[in-house]
Design a protein around this motif. Structure first.
Motif, PDB file in Angstrom:
ATOM      1  N   PRO A 182      -8.137  -1.864   2.340  1.00  0.00           N
ATOM      2  CA  PRO A 182      -9.528  -2.289   2.157  1.00  0.00           C
ATOM      3  C   PRO A 182      -9.694  -3.790   2.367  1.00  0.00           C
ATOM      4  O   PRO A 182      -8.847  -4.590   1.995  1.00  0.00           O
ATOM      5  CB  PRO A 182      -9.825  -1.895   0.698  1.00  0.00           C
ATOM      6  N   ASN A 183     -10.783  -4.171   2.983  1.00  0.00           N
ATOM      7  CA  ASN A 183     -11.142  -5.559   3.294  1.00  0.00           C
ATOM      8  C   ASN A 183     -10.275  -6.170   4.388  1.00  0.00           C
ATOM      9  O   ASN A 183     -10.414  -7.361   4.685  1.00  0.00           O
ATOM     10  CB  ASN A 183     -11.109  -6.439   2.037  1.00  0.00           C
ATOM     11  N   GLY A 237     -10.285  -2.122  -8.390  1.00  0.00           N
ATOM     12  CA  GLY A 237     -10.531  -0.692  -8.276  1.00  0.00           C
ATOM     13  C   GLY A 237     -10.374  -0.154  -6.869  1.00  0.00           C
ATOM     14  O   GLY A 237      -9.780   0.911  -6.654  1.00  0.00           O
ATOM     15  N   VAL A 238     -10.861  -0.882  -5.871  1.00  0.00           N
ATOM     16  CA  VAL A 238     -10.789  -0.402  -4.499  1.00  0.00           C
ATOM     17  C   VAL A 238      -9.340  -0.279  -4.036  1.00  0.00           C
ATOM     18  O   VAL A 238      -8.993   0.651  -3.270  1.00  0.00           O
ATOM     19  CB  VAL A 238     -11.587  -1.348  -3.561  1.00  0.00           C
ATOM     20  N   TYR A 292      -7.141   3.110  -3.122  1.00  0.00           N
ATOM     21  CA  TYR A 292      -6.412   3.175  -1.863  1.00  0.00           C
ATOM     22  C   TYR A 292      -4.946   3.567  -2.111  1.00  0.00           C
ATOM     23  O   TYR A 292      -4.382   4.383  -1.376  1.00  0.00           O
ATOM     24  CB  TYR A 292      -6.475   1.824  -1.158  1.00  0.00           C
ATOM     25  N   LEU A 293      -4.351   2.989  -3.155  1.00  0.00           N
ATOM     26  CA  LEU A 293      -2.960   3.278  -3.473  1.00  0.00           C
ATOM     27  C   LEU A 293      -2.782   4.757  -3.801  1.00  0.00           C
ATOM     28  O   LEU A 293      -1.831   5.409  -3.325  1.00  0.00           O
ATOM     29  CB  LEU A 293      -2.516   2.411  -4.653  1.00  0.00           C
ATOM     30  N   HIS A 352      -1.314  11.144  -4.667  1.00  0.00           N
ATOM     31  CA  HIS A 352      -1.449  11.643  -6.038  1.00  0.00           C
ATOM     32  C   HIS A 352      -2.207  10.609  -6.868  1.00  0.00           C
ATOM     33  O   HIS A 352      -2.447   9.497  -6.406  1.00  0.00           O
ATOM     34  CB  HIS A 352      -0.087  11.941  -6.666  1.00  0.00           C
ATOM     35  N   GLU A 353      -2.582  10.989  -8.066  1.00  0.00           N
ATOM     36  CA  GLU A 353      -3.358  10.103  -8.938  1.00  0.00           C
ATOM     37  C   GLU A 353      -2.528   9.511 -10.071  1.00  0.00           C
ATOM     38  O   GLU A 353      -3.082   8.999 -11.046  1.00  0.00           O
ATOM     39  CB  GLU A 353      -4.552  10.871  -9.512  1.00  0.00           C
ATOM     40  N   ARG A 354      -1.218   9.539  -9.941  1.00  0.00           N
ATOM     41  CA  ARG A 354      -0.349   8.996 -10.989  1.00  0.00           C
ATOM     42  C   ARG A 354      -0.171   7.490 -10.813  1.00  0.00           C
ATOM     43  O   ARG A 354       0.932   6.973 -10.682  1.00  0.00           O
ATOM     44  CB  ARG A 354       0.987   9.742 -10.999  1.00  0.00           C
ATOM     45  N   VAL A 355      -1.279   6.807 -10.758  1.00  0.00           N
ATOM     46  CA  VAL A 355      -1.327   5.343 -10.698  1.00  0.00           C
ATOM     47  C   VAL A 355      -2.138   4.892 -11.902  1.00  0.00           C
ATOM     48  O   VAL A 355      -3.348   5.088 -11.956  1.00  0.00           O
ATOM     49  CB  VAL A 355      -1.968   4.842  -9.395  1.00  0.00           C
TER      50      VAL A 355
END
Length: 308
Positions: free
Chosen positions: A8-9, A58-59, A63-64, A70-73
């Protein structure tokens, strides 16, 4: 120039601002391969715990998660020292008592003092120090200058870490020089602090944000260039005054930058800093994103049987 179009960016950096670990990689070299395997292990790990918060990055957190699949961040920051566990003493010895520092700050008007510190690793060259101190002296602003002594890599070199002779005497009453450890968290939280000249290390960046202090950015290496991009170009809570660990910030340029902290522009940046500070405290509050993420992480670890 190196571009990262997928991020992003779309950040762009000259080659010399990329991590020296990356730039010095030699295929087949045991040390290089060991380091590369370590970074790949981070990506392949079950999950990541990050010292940041969604209101700040947040962005990039989104992205990560997308890239990892997966959402394990879990963003659980900002991580702060407890108020009841002496952040005054936690980093090492100092030649100036904390009581002296805060007694002096108490005599200063709100938002009038510039705090200057380049972290626990950077040691300025004598030329950098000469121009920095000359700029502080000519500017007329009140300041606290934290000076790190020579490390093992500099002990045999004469061109690093020296404060110009007579500087401390000439700025007596207007400036305070701290040699060694400084209670940075508490200094930044004092109402007299109006700006933070920083190397943009992540701990310092977060501490400045939490304290609600706008920054003068001088990234020198490692992740600091990316941190400065976030602070200056995206969040608009800082201005970039210099770049590079060997670059000399000319005294007249520093005077110009320091003059901005009394301008309308700086009032806007102070408002942004206060907004980000509130967002940081909201994140670690009981209904905040970081608080909930930490709770979710602990619950996930417990239910998954890790560490048992």
């Amino acid at each position: 120039m190196t571009t990262f179009a997928k991020i992003p960016n779309c950040p762009i950096y000259p080659w010399w601002q990329l991590s020296p670990i990356y730039r010095s990689y030699v295929e087949g070299d045991p040390v290089s391969e060991f380091i590369k395997d370590g970074f790949r292990a981070d990506v392949a790990s079950y999950g990541l715990v990050v010292n940041t918060f969604s209101g700040l990055e947040g962005v990039y957190l989104n992205y990560l998660s997308k890239e990892l699949g997966h959402e394990r961040v879990w963003s659980i920051g900002p991580l702060l020292p407890p108020d009841d566990v002496g952040p005054v003493e936690r980093g090492g010895p100092s030649e100036v008592l904390a009581s002296v520092i805060f007694s002096w700050l108490d005599t200063c008007q709100d938002h009038t003092v510039v705090y200057v510190c380049f972290g626990s690793q950077a040691v300025l060259t004598n030329k950098q120090m000469e121009e920095l101190t000359l700029g502080l002296e000519k500017s007329g602003v009140k300041f606290i200058l934290c000076v790190k002594g020579k490390t093992k890599g500099h002990v045999d070199e004469e061109d690093y870490g020296d404060i110009p002779s007579g500087f401390e005497d000439r700025v007596t009453g207007r400036g305070l020089v701290i040699k060694g450890w400084a209670p940075q968290v508490l200094i930044l939280r004092h109402k007299a602090i109006g700006a933070f000249l920083t190397h943009c290390g992540w701990n310092s960046a977060l501490e400045g944000i939490v304290a609600g202090v706008p920054m003068l950015a001088w990234p020198m290496g490692a992740d600091q260039f990316a941190n400065a991009t976030l602070l200056v170009d995206e969040l608009k809570v800082a201005i970039r005054v210099c770049e590079g660990d060997e670059t000399v910030l000319e005294s007249n340029d520093l005077v110009k930058f320091l003059g901005e902290i009394t301008s309308e522009k700086w009032i806007v940046k102070r408002a942004i800093a206060k907004y980000l500070s509130k967002a940081a405290f909201d994140a670690i509050g009981k209904e905040g994103s970081s608080f909930k993420n930490l709770d979710a992480f602990l619950r996930h670890v417990s239910e998954s049987g890790f560490g048992v």
